[in-house]
Motif scaffolding. Structure first.
Motif, PDB file in Angstrom:
ATOM      1  N   GLY A 266       0.807  -1.207   0.000  1.00 22.95           N
ATOM      2  CA  GLY A 266       0.000   0.000   0.000  1.00 22.95           C
ATOM      3  C   GLY A 266       0.840   1.257   0.000  1.00 22.95           C
ATOM      4  N   VAL A 267       1.853   1.287   0.853  1.00 25.77           N
ATOM      5  CA  VAL A 267       2.713   2.465   0.971  1.00 25.77           C
ATOM      6  C   VAL A 267       3.362   2.807  -0.373  1.00 25.77           C
ATOM      7  N   SER A 268       4.011   1.827  -0.982  1.00 25.67           N
ATOM      8  CA  SER A 268       4.748   2.086  -2.222  1.00 25.67           C
ATOM      9  C   SER A 268       3.816   2.475  -3.361  1.00 25.67           C
ATOM     10  N   ALA A 269       2.584   1.952  -3.339  1.00 27.65           N
ATOM     11  CA  ALA A 269       1.632   2.286  -4.401  1.00 27.65           C
ATOM     12  C   ALA A 269       1.274   3.769  -4.374  1.00 27.65           C
ATOM     13  N   VAL A 270       1.124   4.344  -3.190  1.00 28.72           N
ATOM     14  CA  VAL A 270       0.817   5.774  -3.097  1.00 28.72           C
ATOM     15  C   VAL A 270       2.074   6.607  -3.373  1.00 28.72           C
ATOM     16  N   VAL A 271       3.200   6.147  -2.872  1.00 23.33           N
ATOM     17  CA  VAL A 271       4.464   6.850  -3.127  1.00 23.33           C
ATOM     18  C   VAL A 271       4.724   6.932  -4.632  1.00 23.33           C
ATOM     19  N   LEU A 272       4.513   5.819  -5.336  1.00 22.51           N
ATOM     20  CA  LEU A 272       4.739   5.790  -6.783  1.00 22.51           C
ATOM     21  C   LEU A 272       3.730   6.670  -7.520  1.00 22.51           C
ATOM     22  N   ALA A 273       2.473   6.590  -7.133  1.00 21.67           N
ATOM     23  CA  ALA A 273       1.433   7.377  -7.811  1.00 21.67           C
ATOM     24  C   ALA A 273       1.685   8.872  -7.699  1.00 21.67           C
ATOM     25  N   THR A 274       2.331   9.299  -6.625  1.00 20.28           N
ATOM     26  CA  THR A 274       2.576  10.725  -6.405  1.00 20.28           C
ATOM     27  C   THR A 274       3.963  11.161  -6.857  1.00 20.28           C
ATOM     28  N   GLY A 275       4.672  10.284  -7.562  1.00 16.72           N
ATOM     29  CA  GLY A 275       5.963  10.660  -8.125  1.00 16.72           C
ATOM     30  C   GLY A 275       7.091  10.734  -7.128  1.00 16.72           C
ATOM     31  N   ASN A 276       6.929  10.101  -5.969  1.00 15.16           N
ATOM     32  CA  ASN A 276       7.981  10.118  -4.963  1.00 15.16           C
ATOM     33  C   ASN A 276       8.896   8.900  -5.112  1.00 15.16           C
ATOM     34  N   ASP A 277       9.929   8.839  -4.281  1.00 15.28           N
ATOM     35  CA  ASP A 277      11.005   7.853  -4.411  1.00 15.28           C
ATOM     36  C   ASP A 277      10.644   6.588  -3.628  1.00 15.28           C
ATOM     37  N   THR A 278      10.176   5.568  -4.338  1.00 16.38           N
ATOM     38  CA  THR A 278       9.774   4.327  -3.670  1.00 16.38           C
ATOM     39  C   THR A 278      10.955   3.655  -2.991  1.00 16.38           C
ATOM     40  N   ARG A 279      12.140   3.704  -3.620  1.00 17.97           N
ATOM     41  CA  ARG A 279      13.295   3.013  -3.029  1.00 17.97           C
ATOM     42  C   ARG A 279      13.722   3.664  -1.715  1.00 17.97           C
ATOM     43  N   ALA A 280      13.659   4.985  -1.644  1.00 18.49           N
ATOM     44  CA  ALA A 280      14.024   5.678  -0.409  1.00 18.49           C
ATOM     45  C   ALA A 280      13.074   5.312   0.719  1.00 18.49           C
ATOM     46  N   VAL A 281      11.785   5.301   0.414  1.00 16.99           N
ATOM     47  CA  VAL A 281      10.794   4.975   1.444  1.00 16.99           C
ATOM     48  C   VAL A 281      10.927   3.521   1.871  1.00 16.99           C
ATOM     49  N   SER A 312      -1.753   0.333  15.015  1.00 15.44           N
ATOM     50  CA  SER A 312      -0.980   1.566  14.852  1.00 15.44           C
ATOM     51  C   SER A 312       0.267   1.276  14.037  1.00 15.44           C
ATOM     52  N   ILE A 313       0.757   2.310  13.375  1.00 17.59           N
ATOM     53  CA  ILE A 313       1.971   2.195  12.573  1.00 17.59           C
ATOM     54  C   ILE A 313       2.811   3.437  12.776  1.00 17.59           C
ATOM     55  N   GLU A 314       4.119   3.255  12.778  1.00 16.27           N
ATOM     56  CA  GLU A 314       5.078   4.355  12.834  1.00 16.27           C
ATOM     57  C   GLU A 314       6.158   4.020  11.811  1.00 16.27           C
ATOM     58  N   ILE A 315       6.343   4.891  10.824  1.00 16.69           N
ATOM     59  CA  ILE A 315       7.179   4.542   9.686  1.00 16.69           C
ATOM     60  C   ILE A 315       7.876   5.785   9.138  1.00 16.69           C
ATOM     61  N   PRO A 316       9.164   5.703   8.812  1.00 17.85           N
ATOM     62  CA  PRO A 316       9.826   6.846   8.154  1.00 17.85           C
ATOM     63  C   PRO A 316       9.125   7.155   6.835  1.00 17.85           C
ATOM     64  N   MET A 317       8.906   8.441   6.555  1.00 14.50           N
ATOM     65  CA  MET A 317       8.161   8.785   5.343  1.00 14.50           C
ATOM     66  C   MET A 317       8.766  10.024   4.670  1.00 14.50           C
ATOM     67  N   PRO A 318       9.926   9.858   4.024  1.00 13.53           N
ATOM     68  CA  PRO A 318      10.562  10.985   3.340  1.00 13.53           C
ATOM     69  C   PRO A 318       9.955  11.241   1.965  1.00 13.53           C
ATOM     70  N   VAL A 319       8.820  11.914   1.934  1.00 17.75           N
ATOM     71  CA  VAL A 319       8.143  12.225   0.678  1.00 17.75           C
ATOM     72  C   VAL A 319       7.965  13.734   0.564  1.00 17.75           C
ATOM     73  N   GLY A 320       7.756  14.191  -0.670  1.00 19.05           N
ATOM     74  CA  GLY A 320       7.610  15.620  -0.882  1.00 19.05           C
ATOM     75  C   GLY A 320       6.554  15.955  -1.906  1.00 19.05           C
ATOM     76  N   LEU A 321       6.251  17.243  -1.987  1.00 19.15           N
ATOM     77  CA  LEU A 321       5.327  17.753  -2.986  1.00 19.15           C
ATOM     78  C   LEU A 321       6.054  18.522  -4.074  1.00 19.15           C
ATOM     79  N   VAL A 322       7.332  18.775  -3.865  1.00 19.88           N
ATOM     80  CA  VAL A 322       8.137  19.488  -4.863  1.00 19.88           C
ATOM     81  C   VAL A 322       9.407  18.688  -5.119  1.00 19.88           C
ATOM     82  N   GLY A 324      11.882  16.218  -7.906  1.00 21.34           N
ATOM     83  CA  GLY A 324      11.727  14.899  -8.506  1.00 21.34           C
ATOM     84  C   GLY A 324      10.632  14.889  -9.551  1.00 21.34           C
ATOM     85  N   ALA A 325       9.869  13.793  -9.574  1.00 25.66           N
ATOM     86  CA  ALA A 325       8.809  13.644 -10.577  1.00 25.66           C
ATOM     87  C   ALA A 325       7.497  14.275 -10.142  1.00 25.66           C
ATOM     88  N   THR A 326       7.418  14.755  -8.903  1.00 24.13           N
ATOM     89  CA  THR A 326       6.136  15.228  -8.384  1.00 24.13           C
ATOM     90  C   THR A 326       5.581  16.416  -9.161  1.00 24.13           C
TER      91      THR A 326
END
Length: 422
Positions: A266-281, A312-322, A324-326
């Motif tokens: 689930g996480v990677s699917a949203v990361v990919l759809a928004t143009g963020n770095d799946t490998r970093a996450v 509950s979940i706690e997870i590193p989430m280095p994503v952005g809106l600016v 890369g591909a976003t």
């Protein structure tokens, strides 16, 4: 025909010329390679600027997860994935906790870490303090590297210095901690680290080597929690079975690896759809799963005093809106608009909620009918196509496979032959 991977000037060729060269230097024919001529919703000229040696693009289905309520707000979640049942799982998990309030989220902020490695430091403990004493000088050097980030309210936040015992010596490793705001921040922190490294070397007498971000973004955590009542999920037996699945993942790294892979579906699917770095996450998530000293579950599951299942979940989430591909990929821009997020933290919280929903759905399936029933039921259409079904035949064969309880290509071929002769 002889072939070679040594194609001088390949990057200077046009895309059609590159395809011709690939046909000349690989087993693939030019007719086969024509599939790359269709770029879909990613313009060829955009793709050619995004990466090197472009010959085409790979389309991944984008679905929308419904039923999600995050911090009291209904949200549609775009998800890019090739795997059946991933989107449906989130929809179902979210539906079953809507009456309990959906998902509650939070973050620790948007702090990223860059590491500067110093070797040949004779007095590491003393040198460590020398660096820590000069935090304001470090702040100035880092902030001067990105004045725009300062205007946006970000910039240098803190410094930490660690003595890392390596095979050959004790290294002095400086962490600069930077608030990157709505950017993932890799380029920013890397630039700061490169500017600071020679200065640290001058202060300590050490030799600088690596100057790069860490993907273990443990200063940039996203958190989500939700409650499912026994009535919503099929009763206390289902709840207890799910708890057994969690206990297994918490205790055994072999199980935890697959448990966490399901979360990342689930996480990677949203990361990919928004143009963020799946490998970093992904790298940060799996590293964080071992931050206690052993690899374990990214989620925690409990039963509260009222008998409800609490996740509950706690997870590193280095994503952005600016960056890369976003801001380049049209699908990424559209996905972010669907989500309606205003900040990188909003995006991180939504992704964490999806990860928790995905984990709930996987554990519930495992605790009831098994993972294959729902997954293979949704996968049956793919199997029907692989067997040669077309048009209305696809749904007919898929339905037959599910009824038979055997979703295999050979069975699909047999059923297709029967259908066509009937």
């Amino acid at each position: 025909m002889s072939s070679s991977s040594r194609i001088s000037g390949f990057h200077k060729l046009s895309i059609p010329e590159r395809l011709q060269k690939v046909a000349e230097n690989s087993p693939a024919s030019l007719d086969t390679l024509k599939v790359f001529e269709e770029f879909g919703n990613l313009p060829a000229e955009t793709a050619d600027r995004m990466i090197e040696n472009v010959i085409g693009s790979l389309s991944i289905p984008v679905g929308v997860a419904t039923n999600m309520v995050i911090d009291g707000k209904d949200v549609l979640i775009p998800m890019a994935t090739e795997e059946s049942s991933v989107v449906a799982a989130v929809c179902n998990a979210a539906r079953q906790c809507r009456d309990s309030g959906g998902f509650i989220t939070s973050t620790t902020g948007s702090l990223m870490i860059a590491q500067i490695q110093l070797t040949n430091v004779a007095d590491c403990a003393n040198a460590r303090l020398k660096i820590l004493e000069r935090i304001e000088e470090i702040r100035t050097i880092c902030n001067d590297a990105d004045p725009l980030l300062i205007k946006l309210g970000g910039g240098f936040y803190d410094v930490d210095v660690r003595m890392v015992k390596a095979k050959n010596e004790t290294m002095l490793v400086t962490h600069i901690i930077v608030d990157t705001r709505d950017a993932m921040g890799a380029n920013t922190v890397n630039t700061m680290a490169e500017k600071l490294a020679p200065v640290l070397a001058g202060w300590t007498g050490g030799k600088p080597y690596l100057r790069i971000l860490s993907n273990l973004a443990d200063r940039r955590l996203a958190r989500a929690r939700a409650v499912w009542t026994p009535e919503a999920i099929g009763g206390t037996d289902v709840r207890d079975g799910m708890m057994q699945a969690y206990y297994f993942a918490e205790a055994d790294p072999y199980r935890a690896a697959t448990h966490n892979k399901g979360i990342m579906n689930g996480v990677s699917a949203v990361v990919l759809a928004t143009g963020n770095d799946t490998r970093a996450v992904e790298s940060g998530a799996h590293a964080y799963a071992a931050h206690s000293g052993r690899y374990t579950s990214l989620t925690t599951w409990e039963v509260d005093a009222d008998g409800n299942l609490c996740g509950s979940i706690e997870i590193p989430m280095p994503v952005g809106l600016v960056g890369g591909a976003t801001k380049i990929h049209p699908v990424a821009k559209a996905s972010l608009e669907i989500l309606g997020v205003q900040t990188a933290e909003d995006l991180a919280k939504a992704i964490a909620a999806v990860g928790l929903a995905q984990n709930f759905a996987a554990m519930r399936a495992l605790a009831t009918d098994g993972i294959q029933k729902g997954h293979m039921g949704l996968h049956a259409k793919n199997i029907a196509v692989m067997a040669g079904a077309v048009g209305d035949e696809i749904d007919t064969i898929a339905k037959t496979l599910v009824q038979l309880g055997t979703v295999r290509v050979d069975v699909a071929e047999q059923e297709l032959a029967k259908l066509r002769t009937s």
